[in-house]
Design a protein around this motif. Structure first.
Motif, mmCIF file in Angstrom:
data_model
loop_
_atom_site.group_PDB
_atom_site.id
_atom_site.type_symbol
_atom_site.label_atom_id
_atom_site.label_comp_id
_atom_site.label_asym_id
_atom_site.label_seq_id
_atom_site.Cartn_x
_atom_site.Cartn_y
_atom_site.Cartn_z
ATOM 1 N N UNK A 155 0.802 -1.336 -0.006
ATOM 2 C CA UNK A 155 -0.160 0.040 0.118
ATOM 3 C C UNK A 155 0.962 1.184 0.043
ATOM 4 N N UNK A 156 1.275 1.811 -1.045
ATOM 5 C CA UNK A 156 1.893 2.893 -1.124
ATOM 6 C C UNK A 156 1.697 4.188 -0.348
ATOM 7 N N UNK A 157 0.487 4.156 0.051
ATOM 8 C CA UNK A 157 0.182 5.407 0.913
ATOM 9 C C UNK A 157 0.708 5.191 2.557
ATOM 10 N N UNK A 158 0.766 4.149 2.844
ATOM 11 C CA UNK A 158 1.245 3.801 3.952
ATOM 12 C C UNK A 158 2.890 3.516 4.359
ATOM 13 N N UNK A 159 3.469 3.474 3.120
ATOM 14 C CA UNK A 159 4.879 3.182 3.298
ATOM 15 C C UNK A 159 5.445 4.382 3.562
ATOM 16 N N UNK A 160 6.418 4.737 4.657
ATOM 17 C CA UNK A 160 7.140 5.857 4.929
ATOM 18 C C UNK A 160 8.444 5.939 4.322
ATOM 19 N N UNK A 161 9.392 5.964 5.245
ATOM 20 C CA UNK A 161 10.922 5.981 4.797
ATOM 21 C C UNK A 161 11.234 4.860 4.507
ATOM 22 N N UNK A 162 12.072 4.650 3.379
ATOM 23 C CA UNK A 162 12.850 3.659 2.806
ATOM 24 C C UNK A 162 14.186 4.007 2.916
ATOM 25 N N UNK A 163 15.330 3.397 3.358
ATOM 26 C CA UNK A 163 16.626 3.675 3.653
ATOM 27 C C UNK A 163 17.372 2.680 3.128
ATOM 28 N N UNK A 164 18.365 3.053 2.374
ATOM 29 C CA UNK A 164 19.419 1.934 2.011
ATOM 30 C C UNK A 164 20.560 1.669 3.183
ATOM 31 N N UNK A 165 20.728 0.393 3.306
ATOM 32 C CA UNK A 165 21.402 -0.085 4.152
ATOM 33 C C UNK A 165 22.915 -0.479 3.736
#
Length: 93
Positions: free
Chosen positions: A83-93
């Motif tokens: 659900x694109x509207x609920x995903x927040x920050x995506x960080x590369x590790x």
């Protein structure tokens, strides 16, 4: 024959509320659309890896209780449609 995931980025996916959800191996480029269970490196709450729900079941954030993904069956493999509207920050590790 399916492509083998050789070159990937490890990303950390957060909910919009800030809750850390998973570490995931993803192809470079594009946005996160689907979560394959076999590509999850670490599931912080056990909501994806240990979940064997039937297709059409919604998965909710353990913190804010909003829908994160929906389980779907694609080519005989169960995946989680994001659900694109609920995903927040995506960080590369």
């Amino acid at each position: 024959m399916a492509k083998k995931l050789v070159q990937y980025h490890t990303i950390t996916v957060h909910c919009k509320c800030g809750e850390k959800l998973i570490k995931y191996k993803k192809w470079p480029g594009n946005r996160l659309l689907k979560i394959h269970r076999d590509r999850i490196k670490k599931d912080y709450h056990g909501i994806f890896v240990e979940d064997f729900s039937p297709a059409g079941t919604d998965i909710y954030c353990p913190s804010c209780h909003e829908r994160i993904t929906t389980v779907q069956n694609m080519n005989g493999k169960f995946i989680n449609k994001v659900n694109q509207g609920q995903i927040g920050i995506i960080k590369k590790s």
